[in-house]
Design a protein around this motif. Structure first.
Motif, mmCIF file in Angstrom:
data_model
loop_
_atom_site.group_PDB
_atom_site.id
_atom_site.type_symbol
_atom_site.label_atom_id
_atom_site.label_comp_id
_atom_site.label_asym_id
_atom_site.label_seq_id
_atom_site.Cartn_x
_atom_site.Cartn_y
_atom_site.Cartn_z
ATOM 1 N N SER A 387 0.782 -1.171 0.144
ATOM 2 C CA SER A 387 0.115 0.039 -0.144
ATOM 3 C C SER A 387 0.972 1.263 0.107
ATOM 4 C CB SER A 387 -1.112 -0.186 1.407
ATOM 5 O OG SER A 387 -1.675 1.130 1.379
ATOM 6 N N VAL A 388 0.992 1.853 -1.135
ATOM 7 C CA VAL A 388 1.939 3.093 -1.207
ATOM 8 C C VAL A 388 1.315 4.365 -1.578
ATOM 9 C CG1 VAL A 388 3.918 3.621 -2.884
ATOM 10 C CG2 VAL A 388 3.478 1.137 -2.593
ATOM 11 N N GLN A 389 2.048 5.451 -1.116
ATOM 12 C CA GLN A 389 1.345 6.711 -1.259
ATOM 13 C C GLN A 389 2.585 7.580 -2.201
ATOM 14 O OE1 GLN A 389 1.836 5.378 2.149
ATOM 15 N NE2 GLN A 389 -0.064 4.250 1.341
ATOM 16 N N PRO A 390 2.147 7.379 -3.403
ATOM 17 C CA PRO A 390 3.188 7.992 -4.322
ATOM 18 C C PRO A 390 3.422 9.518 -3.846
ATOM 19 C CG PRO A 390 1.766 6.711 -5.473
ATOM 20 C CD PRO A 390 1.271 6.893 -4.238
ATOM 21 N N ALA A 391 2.464 10.342 -3.505
ATOM 22 C CA ALA A 391 2.808 11.694 -3.256
ATOM 23 C C ALA A 391 3.757 12.104 -2.176
ATOM 24 C CB ALA A 391 1.442 12.400 -2.797
ATOM 25 N N HIS A 392 4.210 10.986 -1.509
ATOM 26 C CA HIS A 392 5.022 11.287 -0.432
ATOM 27 C C HIS A 392 6.744 11.340 -1.126
ATOM 28 C CE1 HIS A 392 2.684 11.190 3.113
ATOM 29 N NE2 HIS A 392 2.624 9.791 2.872
ATOM 30 N N LEU A 393 6.611 10.740 -2.210
ATOM 31 C CA LEU A 393 8.046 10.867 -2.808
ATOM 32 C C LEU A 393 8.474 12.147 -3.370
ATOM 33 C CD1 LEU A 393 8.073 10.694 -6.172
ATOM 34 C CD2 LEU A 393 7.056 8.622 -5.895
ATOM 35 N N LEU A 394 7.352 12.981 -3.348
ATOM 36 C CA LEU A 394 7.648 14.482 -3.954
ATOM 37 C C LEU A 394 8.374 15.117 -2.894
ATOM 38 C CD1 LEU A 394 3.834 15.266 -4.949
ATOM 39 C CD2 LEU A 394 6.100 14.629 -6.411
#
Length: 533
Positions: A387-394
């Motif tokens: 379960s990944v939250q891609p916006a965090h990599l920003l």
């Protein structure tokens, strides 16, 4: 149906996102019973019948409904009413905004909100930043990742935190190395020392703000959310029941509570709940976050060789037994694991559950941000979900390079590596930690361009995915990651009519323009719950 025929609605002149990841021009008909027909416009009209209501949306894209697989919805609802310091760039701006908020909200007894150090150039705020600006009011500002908080001197006083106050288990009171006094920064469970002193909101306030948040989600095209109900009180479940019971159509909420509340959860499954309110699973914390230096790592932090993070587990065997009991009872399990050591710990527990045949429910690792190669390979099992939250990599790109070093950072947010191995990946926002808008996370996964612009060509671009892959991670795969899988997530006849209509075909525009698209219409259970035409 009480003798009444269901209305069939036809959306025409649209692009349809098909199950194979392609798009085709045509139309789609739906009703509360599900998707009636899709494809060629004339064939759709013929099957839907002449009494259908036709809506023409030239150039719009119809996709299965966005499902955010990781939110803290009640916290997000409350955050909409609080001070937001996540974009401040220096100490002066931080202090000015606190002072202005206090002056604008004289009736509120506490200063509450969020902050971020992403744009502060390495500076970490402390109580000396805000003591004067808060004008005697206690202040509690959670870092955007919710794993540390900054408080002022008045809040420390109310909580009884002084030089001799010991660190609580699983937490840390950051102190000035010269004086031993608390700086105002609290890590992990130390936050609770102050948070427990904040006066509770009334039920009517919570209900009002939660209802506003549901409508906000509709405007973003969301049809379902997986809500991690961890920092709220058990009694707040009744707020959800009240708000979701008042309106029969709208956002579906899949709730997961603390692993510590497993027995209460099992009892609550026997109670009546609104159709939109689904008790889905439990969640446990294994570690903290990279930004707070509390993510649990196998090797020391690159910037701090004496630190490996903070495991958040008081009794490992009791924790394991809780997971085993939940899996055996058919309850979806979610484990927060960001560092590689935490991810490995979660996988060990899940491996035991699978080998022993304990249930058949999904076993989820929430975040899965900084694994090693062995952890990526170990996710290839149909019960396991990353379960990944891609916006965090920003925001995490620069932090990961500094704190992990280039070798380990290269495996951060390994979305493409997981998908290439056939692993199941679901996307979420982690709202209120990050923005609820699913298009932000989608663009982040496709471009991997960080917010600070340090990596204009993409941070480890080999991990970029296609737009169609990203849509599937936000639509079809989340429908499988719940206790009772749904017939949703694909545009096919007979599937549930949970649909998101975007104002343009995001599969055919430059990837860095995805966030410029907007939800034009949101449909849940065949009912139009948002119409932004």
């Amino acid at each position: 149906m009480g003798g009444h025929l269901e209305e069939i609605v036809i959306l025409e002149d649209v692009f349809l996102f098909m199950p194979d990841g392609s798009t085709q021009r045509g139309g789609i008909a739906f009703s509360p019973s599900g998707i009636v027909a899709l494809g060629d416009k004339s064939a759709v009209r013929e099957k839907a019948g002449k009494n259908s209501r036709v809506i023409s949306l030239p150039g719009a894209l119809v996709i299965p409904g966005f499902a955010d697989a990781h939110t803290h919805f009640l916290a997000g609802a409350l955050q909409l009413t609080r001070i937001n310091l996540r974009s401040v760039k220096n100490r002066d701006e931080f202090t000015r905004k606190v002072q202005a908020w206090v002056q604008e909200n004289p009736s509120l007894p506490w200063v509450l909100g969020q902050w971020s150090d992403v744009f502060l150039g390495g500076e970490v705020p402390g109580r000396n930043w805000v003591d004067e600006a808060s004008q005697g009011k206690p202040l509690f500002l959670a870092r955007f990742d919710m794993h540390s908080a900054m408080v002022n001197s008045r809040a420390l006083e109310i909580a009884g935190i002084g030089r001799k106050t010991p660190d609580p288990p699983g937490g840390r009171i950051v102190r000035d190395p010269r004086t031993g006094e608390a700086t105002g920064l609290l890590l992990e469970k130390a936050m609770e020392l102050v948070a427990d002193k904040i006066p509770p909101l009334t039920d009517s306030q919570k209900a009002q703000w939660l209802g506003n948040a549901f409508r906000y989600a509709h405007r973003l095209g969301l049809t379902a959310v997986h809500d991690v109900f961890f920092h709220s009180k058990w009694e707040d479940l009744n707020i959800y029941r009240q708000v979701l019971g008042e309106e029969k159509t709208g956002l579906r909420v899949y709730l997961r509570v603390s692993l510590r509340d497993l027995d209460r959860f099992l009892s609550a499954l026997k109670e009546p709940n609104p159709d939109r309110f689904i008790l889905d699973g439990v969640k446990g914390f294994i570690d903290g976050t990279l930004g707070s230096t509390t993510a649990w790592l196998e090797e020391p932090y690159a910037h701090n060789p004496g630190e490996k993070g903070i495991p958040c587990i008081d009794d490992p065997e009791e924790f394991r037994e809780g997971v085993r009991r939940a899996a055996s009872a058919g309850v979806t399990v979610s484990l927060h694991a960001i560092g590689d050591a935490a991810i490995g710990f979660a996988q060990d527990i899940y491996r035991e559950c699978i080998q022993r045949g304990l249930g058949n429910v999904p076993l989820r690792i929430e975040h899965f941000q900084h694994p090693g190669e062995k952890h990526i390979a170990a996710m290839n099992h149909p019960r396991l979900f990353a379960s990944v939250q891609p916006a965090h990599l920003l925001d995490d790109a620069s932090v990961a390079e500094e704190r992990l070093g280039p070798r380990r950072a290269a495996l951060s947010y390994p979305i493409k590596s997981l998908l290439d191995r056939g692993c199941r990946v679901i996307f979420g926002s982690d709202w209120d930690v990050a923005d609820l808008n699913p298009l932000i996370g989608l663009e982040a996964a496709v471009t991997r361009v960080d917010r600070a612009g340090r990596f204009p060509g993409g941070w480890h671009p080999e991990q970029r995915i296609s737009v169609s892959q990203g849509i599937e991670c936000y639509t079809s795969t989340p429908s499988l990651a719940i206790r009772i899988p749904r017939r949703a997530g694909k545009l096919m006849e007979g599937m549930e009519a949970d649909l998101t209509i975007l104002d343009r075909d995001i599969t055919s525009i430059p990837p860095d323009q995805i966030v410029s698209a907007k939800a034009l219409m949101t449909i849940v259970g065949g009912h139009i719950v948002f119409d932004g035409r």
